[in-house]
Design a protein around this motif. Structure first.
Motif, PDB file in Angstrom:
ATOM      1  N   THR A  45      -6.273 -13.024  36.084  1.00  0.00           N
ATOM      2  CA  THR A  45      -6.657 -11.765  35.302  1.00  0.00           C
ATOM      3  C   THR A  45      -8.193 -11.977  34.858  1.00  0.00           C
ATOM      4  OG1 THR A  45      -4.572 -11.043  35.085  1.00  0.00           O
ATOM      5  CG2 THR A  45      -6.340  -9.915  33.575  1.00  0.00           C
ATOM      6  N   LYS A  46      -8.401 -13.171  33.890  1.00  0.00           N
ATOM      7  CA  LYS A  46      -9.548 -13.145  33.393  1.00  0.00           C
ATOM      8  C   LYS A  46     -10.744 -13.429  34.297  1.00  0.00           C
ATOM      9  CE  LYS A  46      -7.934 -14.164  28.637  1.00  0.00           C
ATOM     10  NZ  LYS A  46      -6.408 -13.728  29.009  1.00  0.00           N
ATOM     11  N   GLN A  47     -10.415 -14.207  35.279  1.00  0.00           N
ATOM     12  CA  GLN A  47     -11.823 -14.350  36.210  1.00  0.00           C
ATOM     13  C   GLN A  47     -12.157 -12.889  36.973  1.00  0.00           C
ATOM     14  OE1 GLN A  47     -11.165 -17.577  38.939  1.00  0.00           O
ATOM     15  NE2 GLN A  47     -12.606 -16.827  40.405  1.00  0.00           N
ATOM     16  N   ARG A  48     -10.818 -12.047  37.436  1.00  0.00           N
ATOM     17  CA  ARG A  48     -11.293 -10.969  37.796  1.00  0.00           C
ATOM     18  C   ARG A  48     -12.060 -10.054  36.838  1.00  0.00           C
ATOM     19  NH1 ARG A  48      -6.167 -11.963  40.135  1.00  0.00           N
ATOM     20  NH2 ARG A  48      -5.112 -10.789  38.450  1.00  0.00           N
ATOM     21  N   THR A  49     -11.629 -10.132  35.508  1.00  0.00           N
ATOM     22  CA  THR A  49     -12.300  -9.293  34.422  1.00  0.00           C
ATOM     23  C   THR A  49     -13.816  -9.887  34.346  1.00  0.00           C
ATOM     24  OG1 THR A  49     -10.077  -9.354  33.156  1.00  0.00           O
ATOM     25  CG2 THR A  49     -12.177  -8.734  32.002  1.00  0.00           C
ATOM     26  N   MET A  50     -14.109 -11.249  34.178  1.00  0.00           N
ATOM     27  CA  MET A  50     -15.421 -11.328  34.408  1.00  0.00           C
ATOM     28  C   MET A  50     -16.253 -10.940  35.640  1.00  0.00           C
ATOM     29  SD  MET A  50     -17.072 -15.295  33.172  1.00  0.00           S
ATOM     30  CE  MET A  50     -18.884 -15.506  33.495  1.00  0.00           C
ATOM     31  N   PHE A  51     -15.731 -11.350  36.483  1.00  0.00           N
ATOM     32  CA  PHE A  51     -16.372 -10.737  37.862  1.00  0.00           C
ATOM     33  C   PHE A  51     -16.563  -9.164  37.915  1.00  0.00           C
ATOM     34  CE2 PHE A  51     -15.973  -8.808  42.080  1.00  0.00           C
ATOM     35  CZ  PHE A  51     -17.110  -9.377  42.757  1.00  0.00           C
ATOM     36  N   GLY A  70     -10.528   0.148  42.307  1.00  0.00           N
ATOM     37  CA  GLY A  70      -8.962  -0.267  42.953  1.00  0.00           C
ATOM     38  C   GLY A  70      -8.623  -1.695  42.488  1.00  0.00           C
ATOM     39  N   PRO A  71      -7.881  -2.334  43.136  1.00  0.00           N
ATOM     40  CA  PRO A  71      -7.821  -3.807  42.793  1.00  0.00           C
ATOM     41  C   PRO A  71      -9.165  -4.573  42.755  1.00  0.00           C
ATOM     42  CG  PRO A  71      -6.210  -3.308  44.445  1.00  0.00           C
ATOM     43  CD  PRO A  71      -7.046  -1.862  44.417  1.00  0.00           C
ATOM     44  N   VAL A  72      -9.409  -5.520  42.077  1.00  0.00           N
ATOM     45  CA  VAL A  72     -10.803  -5.885  42.082  1.00  0.00           C
ATOM     46  C   VAL A  72     -10.703  -7.409  42.902  1.00  0.00           C
ATOM     47  CG1 VAL A  72     -12.418  -7.414  40.617  1.00  0.00           C
ATOM     48  CG2 VAL A  72     -11.082  -5.274  39.377  1.00  0.00           C
ATOM     49  N   HIS A  73     -11.687  -7.091  43.832  1.00  0.00           N
ATOM     50  CA  HIS A  73     -11.603  -8.306  44.847  1.00  0.00           C
ATOM     51  C   HIS A  73     -13.094  -8.400  45.625  1.00  0.00           C
ATOM     52  CE1 HIS A  73     -10.016  -4.863  47.594  1.00  0.00           C
ATOM     53  NE2 HIS A  73     -11.006  -5.591  48.377  1.00  0.00           N
ATOM     54  N   ILE A  74     -13.153  -9.520  46.246  1.00  0.00           N
ATOM     55  CA  ILE A  74     -14.493  -9.582  47.268  1.00  0.00           C
ATOM     56  C   ILE A  74     -13.913  -9.499  48.709  1.00  0.00           C
ATOM     57  CG2 ILE A  74     -16.298 -11.175  47.919  1.00  0.00           C
ATOM     58  CD1 ILE A  74     -15.658 -12.509  45.025  1.00  0.00           C
ATOM     59  N   LEU A  75     -14.612  -8.567  49.305  1.00  0.00           N
ATOM     60  CA  LEU A  75     -14.212  -8.720  50.786  1.00  0.00           C
ATOM     61  C   LEU A  75     -15.115  -9.576  51.695  1.00  0.00           C
ATOM     62  CD1 LEU A  75     -12.224  -7.408  53.048  1.00  0.00           C
ATOM     63  CD2 LEU A  75     -14.007  -5.544  53.040  1.00  0.00           C
ATOM     64  N   ALA A  76     -15.001 -10.462  52.253  1.00  0.00           N
ATOM     65  CA  ALA A  76     -15.863 -11.565  52.945  1.00  0.00           C
ATOM     66  C   ALA A  76     -15.330 -11.808  54.259  1.00  0.00           C
ATOM     67  CB  ALA A  76     -16.165 -12.739  52.262  1.00  0.00           C
ATOM     68  N   ASP A  77     -16.026 -11.560  55.456  1.00  0.00           N
ATOM     69  CA  ASP A  77     -15.538 -11.832  56.770  1.00  0.00           C
ATOM     70  C   ASP A  77     -14.281 -11.176  57.101  1.00  0.00           C
ATOM     71  OD1 ASP A  77     -17.819 -13.466  57.372  1.00  0.00           O
ATOM     72  OD2 ASP A  77     -16.862 -15.068  56.290  1.00  0.00           O
ATOM     73  N   GLY A  78     -13.962  -9.891  56.596  1.00  0.00           N
ATOM     74  CA  GLY A  78     -12.625  -9.180  56.847  1.00  0.00           C
ATOM     75  C   GLY A  78     -11.612  -9.535  55.992  1.00  0.00           C
ATOM     76  N   ASP A 124      -5.770  -4.656  37.629  1.00  0.00           N
ATOM     77  CA  ASP A 124      -5.389  -6.455  37.642  1.00  0.00           C
ATOM     78  C   ASP A 124      -6.870  -7.128  36.678  1.00  0.00           C
ATOM     79  OD1 ASP A 124      -3.171  -6.167  39.080  1.00  0.00           O
ATOM     80  OD2 ASP A 124      -4.324  -6.512  41.098  1.00  0.00           O
ATOM     81  N   VAL A 125      -7.263  -6.347  35.807  1.00  0.00           N
ATOM     82  CA  VAL A 125      -8.216  -7.001  34.648  1.00  0.00           C
ATOM     83  C   VAL A 125      -7.258  -6.702  33.355  1.00  0.00           C
ATOM     84  CG1 VAL A 125     -10.298  -6.427  36.109  1.00  0.00           C
ATOM     85  CG2 VAL A 125      -9.429  -4.936  34.388  1.00  0.00           C
ATOM     86  N   THR A 126      -8.197  -7.516  32.051  1.00  0.00           N
ATOM     87  CA  THR A 126      -7.631  -7.114  30.858  1.00  0.00           C
ATOM     88  C   THR A 126      -7.523  -5.704  30.566  1.00  0.00           C
ATOM     89  OG1 THR A 126      -9.897  -7.867  29.934  1.00  0.00           O
ATOM     90  CG2 THR A 126      -8.381  -9.564  30.364  1.00  0.00           C
ATOM     91  N   ASP A 127      -6.703  -5.593  29.615  1.00  0.00           N
ATOM     92  CA  ASP A 127      -6.782  -4.289  29.047  1.00  0.00           C
ATOM     93  C   ASP A 127      -7.764  -3.844  28.334  1.00  0.00           C
ATOM     94  OD1 ASP A 127      -3.899  -3.822  30.014  1.00  0.00           O
ATOM     95  OD2 ASP A 127      -3.137  -4.447  28.224  1.00  0.00           O
ATOM     96  N   HIS A 128      -8.575  -5.010  27.787  1.00  0.00           N
ATOM     97  CA  HIS A 128      -9.907  -4.718  26.941  1.00  0.00           C
ATOM     98  C   HIS A 128     -10.913  -3.814  27.737  1.00  0.00           C
ATOM     99  CE1 HIS A 128      -7.459  -7.176  24.619  1.00  0.00           C
ATOM    100  NE2 HIS A 128      -7.748  -8.353  25.181  1.00  0.00           N
ATOM    101  N   LEU A 129     -10.977  -4.755  29.189  1.00  0.00           N
ATOM    102  CA  LEU A 129     -12.114  -3.946  30.091  1.00  0.00           C
ATOM    103  C   LEU A 129     -11.502  -2.842  30.566  1.00  0.00           C
ATOM    104  CD1 LEU A 129     -14.870  -4.525  31.498  1.00  0.00           C
ATOM    105  CD2 LEU A 129     -13.467  -5.580  33.448  1.00  0.00           C
ATOM    106  N   ILE A 130     -10.247  -2.380  30.742  1.00  0.00           N
ATOM    107  CA  ILE A 130      -9.651  -1.193  31.228  1.00  0.00           C
ATOM    108  C   ILE A 130     -10.195  -0.117  30.071  1.00  0.00           C
ATOM    109  CG2 ILE A 130      -7.559   0.039  31.454  1.00  0.00           C
ATOM    110  CD1 ILE A 130      -6.637  -2.260  33.051  1.00  0.00           C
ATOM    111  N   ASP A 131      -9.653  -0.276  28.814  1.00  0.00           N
ATOM    112  CA  ASP A 131     -10.051   0.505  27.761  1.00  0.00           C
ATOM    113  C   ASP A 131     -11.727   0.930  27.784  1.00  0.00           C
ATOM    114  OD1 ASP A 131      -7.343   0.646  27.107  1.00  0.00           O
ATOM    115  OD2 ASP A 131      -7.473  -0.960  25.377  1.00  0.00           O
ATOM    116  N   ALA A 132     -12.334  -0.103  27.881  1.00  0.00           N
ATOM    117  CA  ALA A 132     -13.764  -0.120  27.821  1.00  0.00           C
ATOM    118  C   ALA A 132     -14.489   0.800  28.817  1.00  0.00           C
ATOM    119  CB  ALA A 132     -14.660  -1.414  27.589  1.00  0.00           C
ATOM    120  N   GLU A 133     -14.226   0.572  30.181  1.00  0.00           N
ATOM    121  CA  GLU A 133     -14.907   1.130  31.211  1.00  0.00           C
ATOM    122  C   GLU A 133     -13.988   2.188  32.135  1.00  0.00           C
ATOM    123  OE1 GLU A 133     -17.614   0.348  31.611  1.00  0.00           O
ATOM    124  OE2 GLU A 133     -18.119  -1.468  30.580  1.00  0.00           O
ATOM    125  N   ARG A 134     -12.478   1.842  32.128  1.00  0.00           N
ATOM    126  CA  ARG A 134     -11.951   2.781  33.036  1.00  0.00           C
ATOM    127  C   ARG A 134     -12.118   4.418  32.805  1.00  0.00           C
ATOM    128  NH1 ARG A 134      -5.786   1.916  34.450  1.00  0.00           N
ATOM    129  NH2 ARG A 134      -6.600   0.208  35.676  1.00  0.00           N
TER     130      ARG A 134
END
Length: 253
Positions: free
Chosen positions: A23-29, A7-15, A137-147
Motif C-alpha cells: 500500500t505505501k509504495q503505491r501511495t508514494m507512486f 482505479g487500482p494504482v498500477h503501471i502498465l508495461a508491455d501489456g 489500494d493506497v493509504t486512507d490519508h492519500l484518499i482523503d486528501a486527493e479522491r
C-alpha cells in the motif's frame, strides 16, 4: 508504459499490469504521478504515508520506496532526489489522469461551441478513463486528501455528458441512469434538474414535479436550505412549458 491511478494504482508495461508491492509504495507512486513532474517533499509524502505520526525511520523508508519505484519504472522514467523531496519526470508517459483531463477540457470546449456530437464523444472517452474508484489500494490519508476532487471532476464530466445527451434528444434513454444517480447523490441538484428535464420531455410532467418537491424537502431537512437557482429555474421552466427550449447549462449561466 502507462501509469494508471483512476482505479487500482498500477503501471502498465508491455501489456502487463504491475500493481507495485504494498500500500505505501503505491501511495508514494500515486502522489508522485499526481504531482505532474513537480517536486513532492518528504514532509508531504510522510503525511500521505503515515498522517501526523511518521515513524522515526520515515526518511529511510521513503528512500526505500523510491528505490523500488525506480526499479519498477526502469530506464524510461527518472525519479530524482530534489533537496528534501522527489520528482517523477515522466511527462512522456501516458497517464489516465492526464488523458481524462485533456478529454474533459476538449469536451467542455465542444459543448460551449455547441458542437454536441463531438462533445458527447470526448466526454464519453474521458469517463472511459476510469476503472473504478480512483486511488484504489493506497493509504486512507492519500484518499482523503486527493479522491474528493477527483470524484468531483468525474461527476462534472458525467453531468455534462448527460446534458449533451439531452440536447441530442436522448431523454428517454437517460431516465434509468439519472434515476440511479439522483438516488446516489440526492443533494446534487444538477442530476435532479437533468432528470426533471428528461421526465418532462418524456411526457412525465407529474413525476418531474414530484422529483422537485422531493429535492426541496431533502435540502430543507438535511441542510436547512432552499433549492438553488438551477433547480428552481428548471422547476419554473417546467411550469411554464419552456423546458423544451432551455437547457440546464443555459439556466445555470
Amino acid at each position: 508504459m502507462e501509469f494508471r491511478i483512476l482505479g487500482p494504482v498500477h503501471i502498465l508495461a508491455d501489456g502487463q499490469e504491475d500493481s507495485l508491492s504494498g500500500t505505501k509504495q503505491r501511495t508514494m507512486f500515486a502522489a508522485l504521478v499526481m504531482a505532474g513532474g513537480r517536486a513532492v517533499s518528504d514532509e508531504h509524502l510522510g503525511r500521505m504515508l503515515w498522517d501526523s505520526n511518521p515513524p522515526s525511520t520515515a526518511g529511510a523508508q521513503i528512500h526505500t520506496y523510491a528505490s523500488r519505484i525506480r526499479r519498477r519504472v526502469g530506464g524510461e522514467v527518472s525519479l530524482v532526489r530534489i533537496r528534501s523531496g522527489y520528482r517523477l519526470l515522466a511527462q512522456h508517459v501516458p497517464c489516465d489522469l492526464t488523458r481524462f483531463g485533456g478529454l474533459s477540457q476538449s469536451g467542455f470546449q465542444a459543448l460551449r461551441e455547441q458542437r454536441f456530437e463531438l462533445a458527447s464523444e470526448r466526454l464519453r472517452e474521458a469517463l472511459a478513463c476510469w476503472n473504478g474508484e480512483a486511488l484504489a489500494d493506497v493509504t486512507d490519508h492519500l484518499i482523503d486528501a486527493e479522491r474528493p476532487q477527483l470524484d468531483e471532476a468525474r461527476l462534472e464530466v458525467l453531468e455534462a455528458r448527460i446534458e449533451v445527451d439531452l440536447i441530442l434528444g436522448r431523454h428517454r434513454q437517460l431516465i434509468s441512469e439519472l434515476t440511479g444517480l439522483v438516488s446516489q447523490h440526492p443533494m446534487r441538484e444538477r442530476f435532479r434538474a437533468l432528470l426533471m428535464t428528461a421526465l418532462y420531455r418524456s411526457e412525465r410532467q407529474a413525476e418531474a414535479m414530484s422529483l422537485y418537491l422531493d429535492g426541496r424537502r431533502i435540502l430543507a431537512d438535511e441542510l436547512g436550505v432552499s433549492p438553488g437557482q438551477l433547480l428552481a429555474r428548471t422547476y419554473e421552466a417546467i411550469l411554464s412549458g419552456e423546458v423544451r427550449t432551455v437547457m440546464p447549462h443555459q439556466l445555470a449561466g
